[in-house]
Enzyme design. Structure first.
Site, PDB file in Angstrom:
ATOM      1  N   GLU A 120       0.787  -1.235   0.000  1.00 50.53           N
ATOM      2  CA  GLU A 120       0.000   0.000   0.000  1.00 50.53           C
ATOM      3  C   GLU A 120       0.817   1.281   0.000  1.00 50.53           C
ATOM      4  O   GLU A 120       0.339   2.311   0.508  1.00 50.53           O
ATOM      5  CB  GLU A 120      -0.919  -0.016   1.227  1.00 50.53           C
ATOM      6  CG  GLU A 120      -0.200   0.118   2.593  1.00 50.53           C
ATOM      7  CD  GLU A 120       0.078  -1.197   3.317  1.00 50.53           C
ATOM      8  OE1 GLU A 120       0.150  -2.243   2.637  1.00 50.53           O
ATOM      9  OE2 GLU A 120       0.234  -1.176   4.544  1.00 50.53           O
ATOM     10  N   GLU A 147      -5.597  -2.724  -0.649  1.00 45.96           N
ATOM     11  CA  GLU A 147      -4.469  -1.779  -0.683  1.00 45.96           C
ATOM     12  C   GLU A 147      -4.978  -0.347  -0.740  1.00 45.96           C
ATOM     13  O   GLU A 147      -4.430   0.546  -0.097  1.00 45.96           O
ATOM     14  CB  GLU A 147      -3.528  -2.073  -1.853  1.00 45.96           C
ATOM     15  CG  GLU A 147      -2.997  -3.511  -1.902  1.00 45.96           C
ATOM     16  CD  GLU A 147      -2.413  -4.023  -0.595  1.00 45.96           C
ATOM     17  OE1 GLU A 147      -1.864  -3.205   0.176  1.00 45.96           O
ATOM     18  OE2 GLU A 147      -2.522  -5.244  -0.330  1.00 45.96           O
TER      19      GLU A 147
HETATM   20 ZN    ZN Z   1      -2.808  -4.993   4.278  1.00 49.56          ZN
END
Ligand code: ZN
Length: 911
Positions: free
Chosen positions: A271, A305
């Site tokens: 992310e 994400e």
């Molecule tokens: Zn995660």
């Protein structure tokens, strides 16, 4: 590489950092073998830290060329500057600037942590501790900085240069073949969220307008030629951005959001702020290359994400013990998103299957740990189903306990209060305690106590008094370091199912014996907070079938005293679809465990036509909800049965019992399965939507049972489906059925599949995986053969997982009675450890259930583990897993005591 000398890190030792790094200016000149990194760090003493403390920056295998303090070169001896540490013993007492030059070799980076090459691109992975492989830094999540990154590269080699945040400048370098780009991320972030990418990539672009009218440029970058496979991921991205606005009031906060798909990645995706980097398996899809399940995973991971932008990035973790704060919560959010996009009960069934398959075994074996651990040796080993999946269950219970409205208010308060912070689980829970006006101290035990609680429920109907009494009792078995367990707060969603459906829930006042609150009766959620509780329902006109733990309202192992008639009633007409599915699973599991006992006693399982009839009943209603029906007719797996049996497990007996039940059910229902199969055939163009996917899932599940009942008929139909398939779901579904029937047909189909898809790595991964999962003794030799296949390599994690990881998940063959499955996995772990310790350690996790096996298997598993443990120079990752698997660390982990959770409600340390 970090090796086995790692020191334990303890939550109780947490101290605020002595220094803060407000701004990071990076200048990165990408070169294949010698990338120059210049980091300019604006450092200042932390008022909450110890005045005059040394500044100790983390490194991992770094080479520093030069260190400047406020522009003046420092002459650092080997004590102050090592590959793993940079120490300034007496740094200035006021703000100062540190400039550090390091040299890294991305091409030699096989661990895939830090800066590495994937295909022809440069990319980074910094969570959890990868940034220290790029430059010296305070590599901990509570040091938040504003990053500006200048990336420079050969223009021909890396025409695309991406960083976190917004692009501020780019251009050619005059008189050179190189070019550059400058990215600026205005949101302070910990270094684990740093990322850059450089490469010759194709892309597709789109645009999203947020509720408040902000324009966001969306880009997805992939290897050239794969642009055509990105449409679904882009669609999922736009849908989840909208959903987060509606469901949680969360808007995106930058002008660009980029996703890059790479083929070499240790995990699913990452992310990084404004620049998510993905394992390409969770981005790329075409109907001819991806199954419906792949599509669902792409949707879920893209959302996961993206959702981290608020739960993880804007509000991050104070330390890695709080990992569930971002992961459990974000899994909960992505599960909710997928439920809203698809069928909620079917999604719940799938999630519970995953939880039971992955988390329950972890929780009952030597690797059991708290949702919030209290000590670790290697943080990479804590990206576990307990942190992720059980972490999500804890959030789901919180919502069940305080109600949807208070839950949303609590989330709003959390976003409000903690935005920009590095927070703790206590910070999070405090928001819900506040809005719900409720003390959640007891609830916190879900974070501080490991192990899956057992919930046993018995019932009693008094026909004269018209009362129905349920007695609930909980207990949790000891786990490593936690010999004694305390009762938890368990939300038990209940219903009473009568002849015409749900009966009203009426009890007396809570203070009366066996009474419940009006709120409990209205919501159907009853709280079990002590070791046991009796609930008496009044004015119950007939003996009902109790429907307990509706929607799987708590991650517990349920032991219900219901008889077969009750379960058949639930299977037929429970208003809670999850429990309709569960009733069938429970019936099947009872039959199967009885058969296993019979087989081990040298007998044969008794056929049971009533069960097949019940399945037939479910199948009869298939047209109304094919996705649910597909789940309902999929019998418990070998792992499900092994878990139910719990100890002295003999997988061959389990496999035999399961095969026999599937055979008899498939044979008895053959005509009905065939007509469902025919009715579900469909020539419409492929669409990945939930309803179409449900129909395909049921068709494949029906084919699977047909084949279990009658291999000849099933294989013929499967061959026809294989040859005429319009999409990967049909093609691979047919191949999976064929793979279960030994013979030429299977080998021909496998060959044909390989030839068709040879140039497509993600599809070839499926080909490897399928073969490694065949439950036959010959599979061992097949896998050894495939390890020599020219398409096999240890270098690519997806490929390694597809062949070796799948074999380790092949229950009967990994746990083969002669121990050769264990030996094979142990050998591969040792072989790959020096190349990629994270992947090696994860593979070794396959041994997590070894102590539940029968004695012969246990002895073989222990021997294989000891062989690994005796190896010199293991990575910290593998050392940690092998030692815990053998219980070598019990003493150390005994500090993980139960009541220490109380101390963590005290205020944070002031210094
Ligand atoms: Zn995660």
């Amino acid at each position: 590489m970090r090796t086995d000398t790692a020191q334990p890190v303890r939550l109780s030792d947490y101290r605020a950092p002595d220094y803060l790094i407000e701004a990071v200016d990076l200048d990165i000149k990408l070169h294949l073998n010698a990338t120059h990194v210049r980091a300019r760090l604006s450092v200042r003493p932390n008022p909450l830290g110890r005045p005059g403390a040394p500044l100790v920056l983390d490194g991992d295998g770094l080479k520093a060329a030069m260190v400047l303090l406020d522009g003046v070169a420092l002459d650092l001896g080997a004590n102050a500057l090592s590959p793993d540490r940079l120490t300034l013993s007496e740094p200035p007492r006021t703000a100062f600037e540190l400039t550090i030059d390091t040299l890294v070799d991305p091409s030699a980076n096989t661990q895939l942590m830090g800066l590495y090459r994937s295909g022809s691109a440069y990319c980074t992975q910094c969570e959890a501790e990868g940034f220290r492989r790029i430059t010296y830094f305070l590599d901990r999540p509570d040091v938040l900085s504003v990053y500006t990154t200048r990336i420079e590269a050969e223009k021909a080699q890396a025409p695309v240069l991406l960083g976190n945040g917004n692009l501020v400048e780019s251009g050619d370098i005059t008189g050179s073949t190189r070019h550059y780009a400058i990215w600026h991320d205005p949101h302070p972030k910990p270094c684990y969220l740093f990322a850059l990418v450089g490469g010759d990539l194709g892309s597709i672009h789109d645009r999203f307008t947020t509720t408040s009218g902000r324009n966001v440029e969306l880009g997805i970058y992939v290897e050239h030629g794969k642009e055509t496979r990105v449409a679904y991921a882009m669609d999922a991205l736009k849908r989840c951005m909208r959903w987060d606005e509606e469901a949680f009031g969360r808007e995106y906060d930058l002008d660009v959001f980029n996703i890059v798909a790479v083929s070499d990645f240790n995990m699913g995706a990452m992310e990084n702020k404004g620049l998510n980097i993905f394992n390409d398996k969770y981005v790329l899809a075409l109907p001819q290359t991806a199954t419906d399940l792949d599509y669902a995973h792409i949707e879920g991971v893209i959302a996961h994400e993206y959702f981290h932008n608020w739960t993880g990035n804007r509000i991050t973790c104070r330390d890695w013990f709080q990992l569930c704060l971002k992961e459990g919560l974000t899994v909960f959010r992505d599960q909710e998103f997928s439920s809203d996009q698809r069928s909620r009960p079917v999604k719940r069934i799938a999630d519970v299957r995953t939880l039971r398959a992955a988390q329950f075994p972890e929780d009952s074996g030597p690797l059991a740990h708290n949702v919030r651990p209290e000590t670790y040796l290697e943080i990479n080993n804590f990206y576990t189903p307990t942190i992720y999946e059980k972490g999500a269950e804890v959030i789901r219970m919180l919502k069940a306990l305080i109600g949807a409205e208070a839950f949303r208010k609590g989330m709003d308060l959390y976003f409000d209060r903690c935005d920009g912070m590095a927070a703790t689980v206590e910070d999070f829970i405090a928001c819900f305690a506040k809005v719900a006006g409720r003390d959640l101290t007891h609830f916190m035990r879900w974070y501080t106590q490991a192990g899956t609680p057992a919930l046993s429920v018995s019932s009693d109907y008094d026909a004269d008094a018209k009362t129905f009494t349920l007695t609930l009792a909980q207990s949790t078995a000891p786990t490593p370091g936690q010999p004694a367990k305390l009762p938890l707060v368990i939300p038990v969603a209940l219903g009473l199912v009568g002849a015409d459906g749900d009966l009203p829930l009426t009890t007396k006042a809570p203070d009366e014996d066996g009474g419940a609150s009006a709120h409990e009766c209205a919501s159907g959620v009853f709280e079990l907070t002590t070791a046991s509780r009796r609930i008496v329902f009044h004015t119950v006109a007939e003996r009902p079938a109790p429907s307990v733990l509706r929607g799987f309202s708590a991650p517990v192992k349920l032991d219900l005293d219901s008889n077969a008639d009750d379960l058949l009633t639930l299977a037929e007409r429970d208003s809670d679809l999850f429990n309709r599915w569960q009733a069938i699973q429970t019936l099947a599991t009872r039959l199967l465990t009885t058969s296993v006992g019979a087989i081990r006693a040298g007998g044969l399982p008794k056929p049971d036509t009533r069960f097949a009839e019940a399945l037939g009943g479910v199948l009869g209603a298939f047209a109304s909800d094919p996705a649910f029906t597909a789940q309902a007719i999929s019998l418990p797996t070998e792992a499900d049965i092994a878990r139910e049996i719990g100890r002295d497990v003999d997988l061959d007996a389990i496999h035999m019992a399961r095969r026999e039940l599937r055979r008899s059910v498939g044979a008895q229902l053959q005509p009905r399965l065939l007509s469902a199969y025919e009715a579900l055939s469909n020539d419409a163009p492929y669409s990945p939507d939930a309803r179409s996917a449900g129909a395909r899932a049921l068709r494949n599940a029906a084919l699977d049972l047909i084949c279990a009942g009658d291999a000849r008929t099933g294989a013929d139909i499967a061959m026809r489906q294989f040859q005429s398939a319009h999409n990967m779901t049909e093609q691979f579904g047919a191949l999976a059925v064929l793979s279960m029937v030994a013979g030429d047909q299977r080998e021909q189909a496998l060959d044909a599949f390989y030839r068709t898809h040879a140039s497509d790595p993600l599809v070839i991964d499926k080909w490897f995986a399928l073969q490694a999962l065949i439950p036959e003794t010959e599979t061992y030799e097949r896998v050894r053969g495939l390890m020599e296949h020219h398409a096999f390599t240890y270098a690519n994690p997806n490929r390694l997982r597809s062949l070796i990881g799948s074999f380790a998940a092949n229950l009967t063959q990994f746990h083969a009675a002669d121990g050769r499955g264990y030996d094979l996995i142990a050998s591969v772990v040792m072989e790959i450890d020096s190349r990629n310790p994270q992947v090696a350690a994860r593979l070794l996790g396959a041994f997590r259930t070894w102590r539940s096996m029968e004695a012969g298997r246990q002895a073989h598993a222990q021997l294989a583990l000891k062989r690994v443990a005796a190896t010199q120079g293991l990575s910290a990752d593998v050392r940690d897993i092998v030692d815990r698997s053998l219980n070598l660390l019990t003493k150390e982990r005994a500090t993980d005591t139960l009541d220490s959770f109380r101390s963590r409600f005290s205020p944070r340390p002031a210094r």
